[in-house]
Write a protein that holds these residues in place. Structure first.
Motif, PDB file in Angstrom:
ATOM      1  N   GLU A 153       1.914  81.624 103.502  1.00  0.00           N
ATOM      2  CA  GLU A 153       2.317  81.157 104.830  1.00  0.00           C
ATOM      3  C   GLU A 153       2.219  79.638 104.923  1.00  0.00           C
ATOM      4  O   GLU A 153       3.086  78.986 105.503  1.00  0.00           O
TER       5      GLU A 153
ATOM      6  N   GLY B 167       1.890  84.637 112.276  1.00  0.00           N
ATOM      7  CA  GLY B 167       2.902  84.597 111.223  1.00  0.00           C
ATOM      8  C   GLY B 167       2.522  85.456 110.028  1.00  0.00           C
ATOM      9  O   GLY B 167       3.391  86.003 109.347  1.00  0.00           O
ATOM     10  N   ILE B 168       1.248  85.589 109.772  1.00  0.00           N
ATOM     11  CA  ILE B 168       0.774  86.402 108.661  1.00  0.00           C
ATOM     12  C   ILE B 168       0.901  87.882 108.973  1.00  0.00           C
ATOM     13  O   ILE B 168       1.240  88.688 108.121  1.00  0.00           O
TER      14      ILE B 168
END
Length: 72
Positions: free
Chosen positions: A11, A69-70
């Motif tokens: 990420e 986002g992960i």
């Protein structure tokens, strides 16, 4: 844990590239060694929360948004 570290490193790399930054420019921006930035992106280091916060600040992203986002 290793899988989670790999997700974090991937990420960071994705966001850095999205922002158009080189490893060197991000490292300079957040005052870390370029070699350490490389280790982070390769998932070869267990990044402390302090350094992760520093990286997120350098990428102009909130730490909470980084983790979102992960999860996606």
């Amino acid at each position: 844990i290793t899988c989670f570290i790999k997700k974090i490193s991937s990420e960071i790399k994705r966001l850095r590239k999205e922002k158009g930054l080189s490893q060197e420019s991000l490292a300079f921006k957040i005052d870390i060694d370029r070699k350490y930035a490389s280790l982070i992106e390769k998932g070869n280091t267990n990044l402390s929360v302090n350094y992760l916060k520093k990286v997120c600040d350098g990428l102009d992203i909130k730490l909470s948004d980084f983790f979102k986002g992960i999860e996606e």
